[in-house]
Design an enzyme around this catalytic site. Structure first.
Site, PDB file in Angstrom:
ATOM      1  N   GLN A   1     -22.332  -6.058   8.546  1.00  0.00           N
ATOM      2  CA  GLN A   1     -20.942  -6.506   8.694  1.00  0.00           C
ATOM      3  C   GLN A   1     -20.164  -6.058   7.458  1.00  0.00           C
ATOM      4  O   GLN A   1     -20.631  -6.238   6.336  1.00  0.00           O
ATOM      5  CB  GLN A   1     -20.890  -8.041   8.829  1.00  0.00           C
ATOM      6  CG  GLN A   1     -21.779  -8.617   9.929  1.00  0.00           C
ATOM      7  CD  GLN A   1     -21.176  -8.508  11.324  1.00  0.00           C
ATOM      8  OE1 GLN A   1     -20.058  -8.023  11.504  1.00  0.00           O
ATOM      9  NE2 GLN A   1     -21.917  -8.941  12.332  1.00  0.00           N
TER      10      GLN A   1
ATOM     11  N   CYS B   1     -16.970  -9.029  18.382  1.00  0.00           N
ATOM     12  CA  CYS B   1     -15.843  -8.391  17.676  1.00  0.00           C
ATOM     13  C   CYS B   1     -14.814  -7.896  18.685  1.00  0.00           C
ATOM     14  O   CYS B   1     -13.910  -7.145  18.324  1.00  0.00           O
ATOM     15  CB  CYS B   1     -16.341  -7.256  16.781  1.00  0.00           C
ATOM     16  SG  CYS B   1     -17.218  -5.977  17.689  1.00  0.00           S
TER      17      CYS B   1
ATOM     18  N   CYS C   1       0.859  -1.194   0.000  1.00  0.00           N
ATOM     19  CA  CYS C   1       0.000   0.000   0.000  1.00  0.00           C
ATOM     20  C   CYS C   1       0.888   1.235   0.000  1.00  0.00           C
ATOM     21  O   CYS C   1       1.646   1.451   0.950  1.00  0.00           O
ATOM     22  CB  CYS C   1      -0.914   0.001   1.214  1.00  0.00           C
ATOM     23  SG  CYS C   1      -1.877   1.531   1.325  1.00  0.00           S
TER      24      CYS C   1
ATOM     25  N   CYS D   1      -1.540   7.032   5.534  1.00  0.00           N
ATOM     26  CA  CYS D   1      -2.605   6.321   6.243  1.00  0.00           C
ATOM     27  C   CYS D   1      -1.989   5.106   6.906  1.00  0.00           C
ATOM     28  O   CYS D   1      -1.380   4.278   6.229  1.00  0.00           O
ATOM     29  CB  CYS D   1      -3.704   5.894   5.271  1.00  0.00           C
ATOM     30  SG  CYS D   1      -4.960   4.850   6.057  1.00  0.00           S
TER      31      CYS D   1
ATOM     32  N   ASN E   1     -24.937 -10.762  19.520  1.00  0.00           N
ATOM     33  CA  ASN E   1     -23.861 -10.195  18.693  1.00  0.00           C
ATOM     34  C   ASN E   1     -23.773  -8.698  19.004  1.00  0.00           C
ATOM     35  O   ASN E   1     -24.121  -7.854  18.187  1.00  0.00           O
ATOM     36  CB  ASN E   1     -24.178 -10.460  17.207  1.00  0.00           C
ATOM     37  CG  ASN E   1     -23.119  -9.921  16.252  1.00  0.00           C
ATOM     38  OD1 ASN E   1     -23.426  -9.506  15.141  1.00  0.00           O
ATOM     39  ND2 ASN E   1     -21.877  -9.926  16.654  1.00  0.00           N
TER      40      ASN E   1
ATOM     41  N   CYS F   1      -4.275   0.388   8.665  1.00  0.00           N
ATOM     42  CA  CYS F   1      -4.013  -1.060   8.665  1.00  0.00           C
ATOM     43  C   CYS F   1      -2.727  -1.294   9.440  1.00  0.00           C
ATOM     44  O   CYS F   1      -1.647  -1.463   8.861  1.00  0.00           O
ATOM     45  CB  CYS F   1      -3.881  -1.573   7.238  1.00  0.00           C
ATOM     46  SG  CYS F   1      -5.390  -1.453   6.298  1.00  0.00           S
TER      47      CYS F   1
ATOM     48  N   CYS G   1      -7.931   2.885  -2.005  1.00  0.00           N
ATOM     49  CA  CYS G   1      -7.686   1.988  -0.861  1.00  0.00           C
ATOM     50  C   CYS G   1      -7.900   0.527  -1.270  1.00  0.00           C
ATOM     51  O   CYS G   1      -8.945   0.174  -1.811  1.00  0.00           O
ATOM     52  CB  CYS G   1      -8.635   2.350   0.287  1.00  0.00           C
ATOM     53  SG  CYS G   1      -8.582   1.160   1.641  1.00  0.00           S
TER      54      CYS G   1
ATOM     55  N   GLU H   1     -33.308  -5.267  18.353  1.00  0.00           N
ATOM     56  CA  GLU H   1     -32.290  -4.335  17.875  1.00  0.00           C
ATOM     57  C   GLU H   1     -32.716  -2.914  18.236  1.00  0.00           C
ATOM     58  O   GLU H   1     -33.887  -2.568  18.131  1.00  0.00           O
ATOM     59  CB  GLU H   1     -32.176  -4.520  16.353  1.00  0.00           C
ATOM     60  CG  GLU H   1     -31.562  -3.402  15.567  1.00  0.00           C
ATOM     61  CD  GLU H   1     -30.104  -3.118  15.906  1.00  0.00           C
ATOM     62  OE1 GLU H   1     -29.305  -4.061  16.006  1.00  0.00           O
ATOM     63  OE2 GLU H   1     -29.777  -1.927  16.094  1.00  0.00           O
TER      64      GLU H   1
HETATM   65  C1  LIG Z   1     -22.070  -5.825  15.971  1.00  0.00           C
HETATM   66  S1  LIG Z   1     -23.616  -5.198  15.409  1.00  0.00           S
HETATM   67  C2  LIG Z   1     -24.385  -6.711  14.978  1.00  0.00           C
HETATM   68  C3  LIG Z   1     -25.566  -6.618  14.075  1.00  0.00           C
HETATM   69  C4  LIG Z   1     -26.077  -7.918  13.491  1.00  0.00           C
HETATM   70  N1  LIG Z   1     -26.102  -9.004  14.450  1.00  0.00           N
HETATM   71  C5  LIG Z   1     -25.317  -8.313  12.247  1.00  0.00           C
HETATM   72  O1  LIG Z   1     -24.792  -9.413  12.155  1.00  0.00           O
HETATM   73  O2  LIG Z   1     -25.242  -7.477  11.320  1.00  0.00           O
HETATM   74  C6  LIG Z   1     -24.381  -4.718  16.912  1.00  0.00           C
HETATM   75  C7  LIG Z   1     -25.783  -4.219  16.761  1.00  0.00           C
HETATM   76  O3  LIG Z   1     -26.282  -3.942  18.059  1.00  0.00           O
HETATM   77  C8  LIG Z   1     -27.138  -2.838  17.990  1.00  0.00           C
HETATM   78  N2  LIG Z   1     -27.265  -2.319  19.364  1.00  0.00           N
HETATM   79  C9  LIG Z   1     -26.438  -1.483  20.024  1.00  0.00           C
HETATM   80  N3  LIG Z   1     -26.858  -1.303  21.281  1.00  0.00           N
HETATM   81  C10 LIG Z   1     -27.990  -2.041  21.430  1.00  0.00           C
HETATM   82  C11 LIG Z   1     -28.879  -2.267  22.512  1.00  0.00           C
HETATM   83  N4  LIG Z   1     -28.675  -1.688  23.691  1.00  0.00           N
HETATM   84  N5  LIG Z   1     -29.918  -3.103  22.314  1.00  0.00           N
HETATM   85  C12 LIG Z   1     -30.129  -3.681  21.117  1.00  0.00           C
HETATM   86  N6  LIG Z   1     -29.316  -3.502  20.044  1.00  0.00           N
HETATM   87  C13 LIG Z   1     -28.252  -2.697  20.196  1.00  0.00           C
HETATM   88  C14 LIG Z   1     -26.459  -1.923  16.982  1.00  0.00           C
HETATM   89  O4  LIG Z   1     -27.378  -1.006  16.434  1.00  0.00           O
HETATM   90  C15 LIG Z   1     -25.951  -2.950  15.946  1.00  0.00           C
HETATM   91  O5  LIG Z   1     -26.908  -3.164  14.947  1.00  0.00           O
END
Ligand SMILES: C[S@@+](CC[C@H](N)C(=O)[O-])C[C@H]1O[C@@H](n2cnc3c(N)ncnc32)[C@H](O)[C@@H]1O
Length: 388
Positions: free
Chosen positions: A230, A348, A25, A33, A321, A36, A106, A280
């Site tokens: 994602q 993550c 890069c 930048c 998640n 990474c 990029c 969500e």
């Molecule tokens: C890492 S992302 C995962 C989204 C989804 N599982 C996917 O695979 O695309 C985390 C998600 O949690 C939501 N979020 C954040 N705080 C939250 C809360 N207190 N209650 C419910 N959802 C929440 C965010 O808006 C986001 O969409």
């Protein structure tokens, strides 16, 4: 089991041929930048370091082979700060003095994004959209957020300080749509504050179509402007496939997908007769998820913890998640006491995952897998199956 074969779409670490040294890069080499941060480390070592980190934090007896995904061209979303001038805008990042650095080429972006960013730069000039100058607090256009679906369709969001340029954007929109035939959704996001915040709350959709279909390995998802998706399409497909395979083996009658975004895990876990609820906080994401929900799947807008604590009984499988902060003590404590026999935790941030696992000692890791969602950085996704 639902009859589908387990996911085999990616070369795993064990099977990978020897890798060349890190991705080349010229922005990294010139210190323009350094996002990474692991770029100089060969990818195989990046992967084994991530595995070692995950294994040191998550006491799973079985680790499935790491999902690597591609070395370059994997990002489906470009988040570009706008700098420079109307005649010569930069799309990329701002340096310490707030001058724009152009990163249109990029190597992390998909080729569709790279090509589209050229046209977007031309649109900025044509529509006379002044880049926001952080030092002077002048100008309008702060960020360009561009997403490419697996089918190659695009969603463009222009983050602006105010709606002052809305009429000019609308006037030149036909040119943009003609120049980028795969562009489906265009919006203005209004972010009036001077703070270093990517986007604001107000969204003005300028196209008839308000959601981008995201078809992923048999999943029909949809993304609206403020929804989360994602960023690494191929690794996301593998992540959902992993959850689907575990859910097929468990065969639960009831499933919750907490922090569901646009519903990737929920839709991956569908089966005849199975009842699934996704929760969500983003109403936009819930609207997009609900539009694609098959029968048996329901999406609810709300706080995951508050919603779970308000339910009379736990389901047979809970998928969580959360964002990097993890699920936290309250939800972890509730899951521990809930009696839910299985939990799939996709994270993550392995450190907050480890903290949450320590709060749920009755739910033991059975199998785990690292997925390199964010190559060339220290970040990665780890998914764990827990059983009581
Ligand atoms: C890492 S992302 C995962 C989204 C989804 N599982 C996917 O695979 O695309 C985390 C998600 O949690 C939501 N979020 C954040 N705080 C939250 C809360 N207190 N209650 C419910 N959802 C929440 C965010 O808006 C986001 O969409």
């Amino acid at each position: 089991m639902d009859g589908r074969p387990p996911f085999r779409g990616f070369v795993t670490v064990a099977a990978r041929p020897p890798q060349p040294p890190g991705l080349e890069c010229h922005h990294f080499d010139a210190f323009r930048c350094r996002s990474c941060s692991l770029l100089e480390i060969p990818r195989t070592q990046q992967l084994s370091d991530k595995e070692a980190h995950a294994r040191s934090l998550v006491p799973a007896p079985t680790w499935l082979p790491t999902i690597a995904g591609p070395d370059a061209g994997f990002r489906n979303k470009a988040k570009m700060a706008v700098g420079g001038t109307v005649a010569s805008p930069t799309l990329g990042i701002l340096d310490r003095a707030h001058h724009g650095i152009d990163l249109r080429d990029c190597g992390l972006h998909s080729s569709g994004l790279t090509a589209a960013l050229e046209v977007v730069a031309g649109f900025i000039t044509r529509a006379d959209l002044a880049p926001y100058d952080v030092s002077q607090r002048t100008g309008e256009l702060k960020h360009v957020l561009l997403t490419e679906s697996p089918d190659g369709e695009l969603m463009l969001r222009l983050v602006v300080r105010s709606t002052a340029d809305e009429a000019r954007v609308r006037k030149h929109l036909p040119w943009l749509l003609e120049s980028l035939p795969s562009l489906r959704v265009v919006s203005l996001n209004v972010q009036p504050s001077h703070a270093a915040v990517l986007e604001g709350e107000r969204e003005i959709v300028l196209t008839t179509q308000a959601a981008l279909p995201m078809r992923l390995e048999g999943l029909e998802l949809a993304l609206r402007p403020q929804g989360f998706f994602q960023t690494n399409t191929q690794v996301a497909a593998a992540l959902y496939a992993q959850a689907r395979d575990w859910a097929s083996a468990i065969d639960p009658a009831t499933v919750w997908d907490l922090y569901c975004g646009v519903g990737g895990f929920a839709l991956a876990c569908t089966a005849p007769g199975r009842s699934i609820t996704g929760v969500e906080v983003s109403a936009e994401a819930v609207a997009a998820a609900s539009a694609t929900a098959p029968s048996g799947v329901t999406f609810v807008a709300g706080d995951a913890t508050e919603w779970a604590l308000g339910q009379p009984a736990a389901p047979e499988l809970v998928v969580v998640n959360p964002p990097r902060r993890g699920i936290g003590a309250e939800l972890a404590g509730w899951l521990e006491a809930s009696g839910a026999p299985h939990v799939i935790y996709s994270s993550c941030n392995a450190e907050t995952l480890a903290d949450d696992l320590a709060r749920m000692p009755s739910l033991r890791p059975v199998e785990a897998r690292v997925l390199d969602m964010f190559p060339h950085t220290t970040h990665y996704e780890v998914i764990v199956l827990l059983a009581r």
